[in-house]
Design a protein around this motif. Sequence first.
Motif, PDB file in Angstrom:
ATOM      1  N   GLU A 123       0.721  -1.430  -0.269  1.00 49.71           N
ATOM      2  CA  GLU A 123      -0.173   0.016  -0.207  1.00 49.71           C
ATOM      3  C   GLU A 123       1.016   1.240   0.139  1.00 49.71           C
ATOM      4  O   GLU A 123       2.090   0.866   0.315  1.00 49.71           O
ATOM      5  CB  GLU A 123      -0.777   0.414   1.335  1.00 49.71           C
ATOM      6  CG  GLU A 123      -1.737  -1.051   1.091  1.00 49.71           C
ATOM      7  CD  GLU A 123      -2.795  -1.191   2.613  1.00 49.71           C
ATOM      8  OE1 GLU A 123      -2.196  -0.371   3.202  1.00 49.71           O
ATOM      9  OE2 GLU A 123      -3.488  -1.501   2.642  1.00 49.71           O
ATOM     10  N   ALA A 179       1.091   4.014   1.896  1.00 55.71           N
ATOM     11  CA  ALA A 179       1.193   4.392   3.250  1.00 55.71           C
ATOM     12  C   ALA A 179       1.965   3.574   4.144  1.00 55.71           C
ATOM     13  O   ALA A 179       3.007   4.364   4.776  1.00 55.71           O
ATOM     14  CB  ALA A 179      -0.012   4.183   4.000  1.00 55.71           C
ATOM     15  N   ARG A 192      -8.678   0.525   3.247  1.00 61.68           N
ATOM     16  CA  ARG A 192      -9.480   2.194   4.033  1.00 61.68           C
ATOM     17  C   ARG A 192      -7.858   2.727   3.957  1.00 61.68           C
ATOM     18  O   ARG A 192      -7.819   3.943   4.134  1.00 61.68           O
ATOM     19  CB  ARG A 192      -9.784   1.763   5.518  1.00 61.68           C
ATOM     20  CG  ARG A 192     -10.975   1.582   5.388  1.00 61.68           C
ATOM     21  CD  ARG A 192     -11.605   0.912   6.802  1.00 61.68           C
ATOM     22  NE  ARG A 192     -13.293   0.428   6.580  1.00 61.68           N
ATOM     23  CZ  ARG A 192     -14.550   0.620   5.733  1.00 61.68           C
ATOM     24  NH1 ARG A 192     -14.273   1.674   5.399  1.00 61.68           N
ATOM     25  NH2 ARG A 192     -14.778  -0.875   6.102  1.00 61.68           N
ATOM     26  N   GLU A 193      -6.402   2.421   4.417  1.00 55.94           N
ATOM     27  CA  GLU A 193      -5.926   3.457   4.028  1.00 55.94           C
ATOM     28  C   GLU A 193      -4.604   3.669   2.925  1.00 55.94           C
ATOM     29  O   GLU A 193      -3.997   4.285   2.968  1.00 55.94           O
ATOM     30  CB  GLU A 193      -4.127   2.014   4.513  1.00 55.94           C
ATOM     31  CG  GLU A 193      -4.712   2.006   6.422  1.00 55.94           C
ATOM     32  CD  GLU A 193      -5.564   0.761   6.633  1.00 55.94           C
ATOM     33  OE1 GLU A 193      -5.655   0.147   5.355  1.00 55.94           O
ATOM     34  OE2 GLU A 193      -5.883   0.357   8.143  1.00 55.94           O
ATOM     35  N   SER A 194      -5.440   2.899   1.832  1.00 55.52           N
ATOM     36  CA  SER A 194      -5.054   2.901   0.800  1.00 55.52           C
ATOM     37  C   SER A 194      -5.587   4.755   0.171  1.00 55.52           C
ATOM     38  O   SER A 194      -6.450   4.774   0.364  1.00 55.52           O
ATOM     39  CB  SER A 194      -5.723   2.536  -0.037  1.00 55.52           C
ATOM     40  OG  SER A 194      -6.787   2.353  -0.790  1.00 55.52           O
TER      41      SER A 194
END
Length: 305
Positions: A133, A135, A203-205
């Motif tokens: 990802e 992040a 959700r962190e993308s």
Amino acid sequence: MADSRIRFRHLQTFLEVARQGSVARAADFLHVSAPAVTKTLRELEEALGIAVVERDGRGIRVTRLGEIFLGHAGSAISALKRGVDSVRQDGAINRDPIRIGALPTVSARVMPRAMNLFLEENTGAAIKIVTGENAVLLEQLRVGALDLVVGRLAAPEHMTGFFFEHLYSEQVLFVVRAGHPLSEPGVDIFARLDEFPVLMPTRESVIRPFVDRLFITNGMTAPATEIETVSDSFGRSFMRQSNAVWIISAGVVANEIASGAFIALPVDTEETKGPVGLTMRTDTAPSPAFTILLQTIREAARHHA
């Protein structure tokens, strides 16, 4: 003047704890005991006069002042590695590899051609490619675990200490297998989307907020059956075995769409279009091999843009 009590092991331990979010996992990676990691952190905090980490549930997180020091610590470790490489006489074979972080879409679309071009240059440099990802890759870049990230432009608050070079723009698609019920003419896609599992970006993308807004714009909060994944291999396999809808960057499935195996649904995803490029630390001092690598990635990106 730097505190003479701060040693390489203090910086290395702090960086690994920050990367792992856990003293135990950092200890395993460093091949030392957890008490030794804790002791080293306490020595660093005593030398700095601040707390660099704090408890976060069962894990560890970096404090606000620790985040400030983290960027400098990563830069110091990277500078030391470059210095060692610059004076070694044993050739590139024994040197640390150039470490590249790449999004799945970049790994599938750009990096194969870039690596072929790079190998033709015969630099002798080793390469390590890590996919994940955005992040996660940027955090590894920040702490010195990566030398370069090829991915999406992050939000401004996450770009401190980084330099971004735009390569191309890419948008997200709603993709299904050939013959999927939603691919029939005249189907109200969002009205029937809850009938099928939906593979979503995590959700962190970087792209997840755009996808969430797209659902809200079309009268939905979220799919009824949602599977978060960044695994392109799982996505391809699951798509062929199910009626799933895959919300994914166009580059990941470009070959399947070109062959007719997958179909992009007629959903307006223009809002998800965003820049993809090279992210490096501002203090990066490229070696000749690193400079050649950047050139081959740029050429490969132009070919696929």
